[in-house]
Motif scaffolding. Structure first.
Motif, mmCIF file in Angstrom:
data_model
loop_
_atom_site.group_PDB
_atom_site.id
_atom_site.type_symbol
_atom_site.label_atom_id
_atom_site.label_comp_id
_atom_site.label_asym_id
_atom_site.label_seq_id
_atom_site.Cartn_x
_atom_site.Cartn_y
_atom_site.Cartn_z
ATOM 1 N N ILE A 162 5.741 6.982 5.413
ATOM 2 C CA ILE A 162 6.149 5.742 5.843
ATOM 3 C C ILE A 162 5.896 5.594 7.418
ATOM 4 O O ILE A 162 5.371 4.395 7.593
ATOM 5 C CB ILE A 162 7.873 5.716 5.650
ATOM 6 N N LYS A 163 5.929 6.577 8.006
ATOM 7 C CA LYS A 163 5.347 6.659 9.477
ATOM 8 C C LYS A 163 4.071 5.684 9.653
ATOM 9 O O LYS A 163 3.907 4.961 10.835
ATOM 10 C CB LYS A 163 5.268 7.959 10.066
ATOM 11 N N TYR A 164 3.098 6.110 9.012
ATOM 12 C CA TYR A 164 1.872 5.456 9.047
ATOM 13 C C TYR A 164 1.483 4.293 8.320
ATOM 14 O O TYR A 164 0.299 3.922 7.931
ATOM 15 C CB TYR A 164 0.704 6.600 8.553
ATOM 16 N N VAL A 171 0.712 -1.081 -0.043
ATOM 17 C CA VAL A 171 -0.128 0.143 0.128
ATOM 18 C C VAL A 171 0.823 1.297 -0.106
ATOM 19 O O VAL A 171 1.976 1.361 0.613
ATOM 20 C CB VAL A 171 -0.981 -0.073 1.083
ATOM 21 N N ALA A 172 0.339 2.411 -0.626
ATOM 22 C CA ALA A 172 1.055 3.571 -0.804
ATOM 23 C C ALA A 172 0.419 4.519 0.322
ATOM 24 O O ALA A 172 1.050 5.710 0.331
ATOM 25 C CB ALA A 172 0.756 4.155 -2.126
ATOM 26 N N GLY A 173 -1.010 4.508 0.951
ATOM 27 C CA GLY A 173 -1.230 5.547 1.661
ATOM 28 C C GLY A 173 -1.785 6.574 0.856
ATOM 29 O O GLY A 173 -1.814 6.511 -0.621
ATOM 30 N N PRO A 174 -1.782 7.931 0.947
ATOM 31 C CA PRO A 174 -2.425 9.039 0.031
ATOM 32 C C PRO A 174 -1.178 9.370 -0.754
ATOM 33 O O PRO A 174 0.118 9.412 -0.467
ATOM 34 C CB PRO A 174 -2.360 10.200 1.109
ATOM 35 N N SER A 175 -1.482 9.589 -2.104
ATOM 36 C CA SER A 175 -0.527 9.698 -3.237
ATOM 37 C C SER A 175 0.000 11.250 -3.047
ATOM 38 O O SER A 175 -0.629 12.088 -2.564
ATOM 39 C CB SER A 175 -1.254 9.645 -4.607
#
Ligand code: ARG
Length: 412
Positions: free
Chosen positions: A182-184, A139-143
């Motif tokens: 990266i933290k989340y 997963v990328a999280g928000p782009s």
């Protein structure tokens, strides 16, 4: 007495060896826990009469399919202004259904390249905890993207102060956004290098982020040992992103010879979503896609298919990426027939969705082929997909991590 746990055995008339591209007849795969312990033709494989056997007959075993471009929390029926009414929690719950639909269609692994509110991280964690059914997720999280760009949200006027989670301008803001993702829980970083089709007020051909910004982004991500996927339709943005060192270019619609050579030289993967244009143009209006986006799609879709042909001829590395979420989750396999129509052999198309994708994810030791020691992600399709690629649209058996998710009634 030692506990003896029975193996799971699957037999089928054929199995595809993705590396050689050859079919193995009378195939048998033996699975112990979540791992493939034997795979080959019936003569070379031994198993116990007490094992659980699934006999498929006229079917072909393939490695679990891998889609490198999905948005599991996006709903294909809800685009444009309609989507503003969907909260992150609601989108996450939709993702639960979409994850299941995707897995049952044969995709045992997906790369989720963009989700507001880290909804993709939550979904992945719930799948890994066994609370819900879905594919392995990266997963990328928000782009990330520029203010007003494709990865921002530009639907509302100034006084609403609306901005997407991933907006970051300038090298240091970008580095900070990378660190935050990266933290989340991001496994990779996605950013927008050009405008897009479905965003309001952006030009598909125009670059977003300067080369300097892209270089800062890629350097920061690579320092941390992650990979970068970039959304890019326009030629200049594609080239800048490849020069900056991205790992994959998504869409890659307007390729010229130089862009293709750059991708070849830099080992950049192309992930070209050449089916979705059909959905956008036939169902998009009813789903809320803006007229300006439909107009952009009419041009981009055609050009992208030409680019795809040229890319295939050049031998550049390709992975399967569908952009499901723009079109319905579970319809992902429809793209295979288009990949064959526009120049790939069936084996090439299947490799894009298996071993190539596993390599892009740096998971080739565990995923991407049916081999002893790899994780047991296996599917079956009726008949022979090398003769009729459309067979892959009717996946009959899905095993993920050794667990049977779906099997034909007759094989029970
Ligand atoms: N998410 C992409 C965008 O908005 C979809 C592009 C779809 N069109 C295509 N021909 N691949 O730009």
């Amino acid at each position: 007495l030692p506990a003896i746990s029975a193996s799971l055995v699957v037999t089928a008339d054929r199995m595809l060896d993705v590396s050689s591209g050859k079919l193995i007849n009378n195939a048998v795969v033996v699975i112990d826990e979540n791992t493939i312990s034997q795979a080959g033709s019936a003569n070379d494989v031994t198993f116990d009469s007490s094992d659980r056997v699934i006999r498929l007959g006229d079917a072909t075993l393939l490695p679990g399919l891998m889609d490198m471009h999905v948005h599991l929390t996006s709903d294909a029926a809800t685009h444009g202004y309609k989507r503003l009414g969907v909260s992150v929690p609601r989108a996450t719950l939709k993702g639960v259904k979409h994850a299941k639909d995707t897995l049952r269609a044969g995709f045992t692994t997906v790369r989720n390249v963009g989700a507001p509110g880290f909804a993709d991280v939550a979904l992945k964690e719930a799948i890994n905890a066994g609370e819900i059914t879905g594919p392995r997720m990266f997963v990328a999280g928000p782009s990330l993207g520029v203010t007003g760009g494709h990865c921002d949200n530009n639907l509302l006027p100034f006084e609403y102060n609306q901005k997407s989670d991933g907006v970051a301008d300038g090298p240091w803001e970008i580095r900070k956004a990378v660190r935050r993702n990266i933290k989340y829980g991001a496994d990779l970083i996605k950013f927008c290098a050009t405008g897009g089709v479905l965003s309001k007020g952006t030009k598909v051909g125009a670059q977003q982020y300067t080369l300097e910004e892209m270089q800062a982004l890629v350097q920061e991500v690579h320092l941390r040992g992650l990979t970068v996927a970039t959304h890019a339709h326009g030629t200049a943005g594609i080239k800048a992103a490849i020069r900056a060192g991205v790992d994959s270019v998504e869409h890659a619609s307007l390729l010229d010879d130089e862009a293709i050579s750059l991708a070849v030289e830099n080992n950049t993967y192309l992930s070209m979503d050449i089916y979705v244009t059909e959905y956008i143009l036939s169902e998009g209006k009813a789903a809320g896609i803006l007229e300006e986006s439909l107009a952009k799609e009419r041009k981009v879709g055609k050009a992208q298919r030409e680019s795809f042909k040229n890319a295939v001829e050049s031998g550049v590395k390709m992975v399967f990426g569908s952009d499901a979420g723009v079109y319905p989750h579970g319809d992902n396999p429809r793209q295979f027939a288009r990949m064959v129509e526009f120049g790939m052999t069936p084996v090439q198309a299947i490799r894009a969705a298996t071993i190539n994708a596993a390599t892009l994810l740096k998971q080739q030791d565990k995923l991407g082929s049916i081999e002893k020691g790899k994780l047991a992600d296996i599917i079956a399709v009726p008949g022979n997909p090398l003769q009729d690629i459309k067979a892959i649209e009717s996946v009959s058996l899905v095993i993920k991590n050794g667990e049977v998710i779906k099997q034909p009634a007759a094989s029970r």
